[in-house]
Design an enzyme around this catalytic site. Structure first.
Site, PDB file in Angstrom:
ATOM      1  N   CYS D  14       0.844  -1.204   0.000  1.00  0.00           N
ATOM      2  CA  CYS D  14       0.000   0.000   0.000  1.00  0.00           C
ATOM      3  C   CYS D  14       0.877   1.251   0.000  1.00  0.00           C
ATOM      4  O   CYS D  14       1.994   1.242   0.492  1.00  0.00           O
ATOM      5  CB  CYS D  14      -0.894  -0.008   1.233  1.00  0.00           C
ATOM      6  SG  CYS D  14      -1.991  -1.454   1.249  1.00  0.00           S
ATOM      7  N   ASP D  15       0.342   2.331  -0.562  1.00  0.00           N
ATOM      8  CA  ASP D  15       1.133   3.548  -0.665  1.00  0.00           C
ATOM      9  C   ASP D  15       0.614   4.640   0.262  1.00  0.00           C
ATOM     10  O   ASP D  15      -0.181   4.370   1.168  1.00  0.00           O
ATOM     11  CB  ASP D  15       1.227   4.005  -2.123  1.00  0.00           C
ATOM     12  CG  ASP D  15      -0.131   4.334  -2.729  1.00  0.00           C
ATOM     13  OD1 ASP D  15      -1.099   4.585  -1.970  1.00  0.00           O
ATOM     14  OD2 ASP D  15      -0.232   4.363  -3.966  1.00  0.00           O
ATOM     15  N   VAL D  16       1.089   5.856   0.081  1.00  0.00           N
ATOM     16  CA  VAL D  16       0.747   6.942   1.006  1.00  0.00           C
ATOM     17  C   VAL D  16      -0.746   7.253   1.030  1.00  0.00           C
ATOM     18  O   VAL D  16      -1.226   7.926   1.936  1.00  0.00           O
ATOM     19  CB  VAL D  16       1.531   8.246   0.692  1.00  0.00           C
ATOM     20  CG1 VAL D  16       3.025   7.998   0.853  1.00  0.00           C
ATOM     21  CG2 VAL D  16       1.240   8.750  -0.701  1.00  0.00           C
TER      22      VAL D  16
END
Lengths: 132, 132, 132, 132
Positions: D14-16
């Site tokens: 998952c990213d920001v």
């Protein structure tokens, strides 16, 4: 002798905490090592095709300050002698003059699963010469 | 107390050498830690939303035997006490009964950049109890 | 208007086939989009903190020639108008004058799960102006 | 005929934005394809060693609902006939009965840069039989 490579954090390298994911620093360090090796005329991917594998045996990483999206940083690399069949990389990441992450990694060269003395492979002997 | 998680190498995790890339093992270890924390009721992503960040301070990895595409392996994790504000994870990867990669990592919990004593956060106090 | 970004393949981005892994091109395209947005004054990570999420709805990629370790390439990006609440990016990767990978992606801006008209957000309105 | 594989989102994917990064879905789809191929007796990594490369020519992805940390999902895969030298995979991700991401990808087999008719390679001929 030191090799310095400037890089920039890409957004996808950051995780839900909003900072660069811990594993990514190993990618940064690997890329800096390979760029340096390449500059010396040693090509990681070509070596792999010839069955010579430069492999890490051990890595240590100290995380001091996280990098964030878009930040520009420099990876510095030094090479220490590790004997006939091992080299030791010291690497550290600096951003705006402050130390963010440092690392020490030991690498060997392996053919068919067996460690190779660097001296036996002209393309690798250079590494020992560069090491401090 | 030990937590064991079975995983399987995915092809995209391997690099041009045909083995799992060094950085990927940090992902395996991270995932195993988070799965364990989750089983204890500690959710990494939720903590991050609340401003509590579980962060690595240091990691050491010893690479003994590389994992290859499609191989099934187990990540074992143990938790050692590290005082009021630090925990130490010992983790190792085993494939068919042989040790492949081992790791030791130190983690702290940070809020607004400052380390937190685990005892002050009920959701984290559990960690200290689990540590050996 | 077109934005061009030069990049270089990193060894860890390549898989056991010795070429850049298919998913990586989405990372290259994402990075090029974000660099362009950043140049326009739109910061992806800051938007995310404010609850405004620039999200892809659809992406198409045509793989013509694979990129290999160490190759230098350029990502070209164009922005097409997509109405009040959507933008369309056309992007393509060129190496030594030959087309390697091309892509078309549709992006929307979402707040609390609901699409936002770009005109309502001054920091995004610029996007519509840039679109051809 | 359909192949279904259950997976679970790992936090580092998952990213920001707190959701699975767009490029990661291509990894999920790739892994599901390779697991299916493996079940049919076709090993992606072994093929690569023999110089036979199963490569994507085109991929389309529709993102409907993002996946979040820790979520369990299923990747469904179907194979459509694409003629003598091409196969088409239809794949989609379902979570709790709702469709999240769908994809269509075209794959060819290449040796020394030239497309191969599947019928010429017994280990691949099976693919055409499975295709609907």
């Amino acid at each position: 002798m030191m090799f310095s490579l400037q890089m920039k954090v890409r957004d996808y390298e950051c995780d839900v905490q909003g900072v660069v994911n811990n594993a990514r620093y190993l990618h940064y360090f690997e890329h800096a090592r390979h760029e340096w090796l390449h500059e010396m005329g040693i090509d990681f991917a070509s070596l792999a095709k010839d069955g010579l594998h430069l492999m890490l045996r051990r890595v240590e990483v100290d995380y001091r300050q996280p990098l964030r999206p878009g930040e520009v940083f420099t990876v510095h690399s030094r090479l220490l002698s590790g004997g006939r069949a091992k080299v030791i990389f010291e690497q550290w990441i600096e951003r705006d003059g402050s130390l963010c992450v440092s690392s020490r990694s030991e690498a060997v060269v392996v053919r068919n699963g067996r460690p190779q003395a660097f001296g036996k492979h002209p393309e690798l002997a250079l590494l020992v010469g560069v090491a401090e």
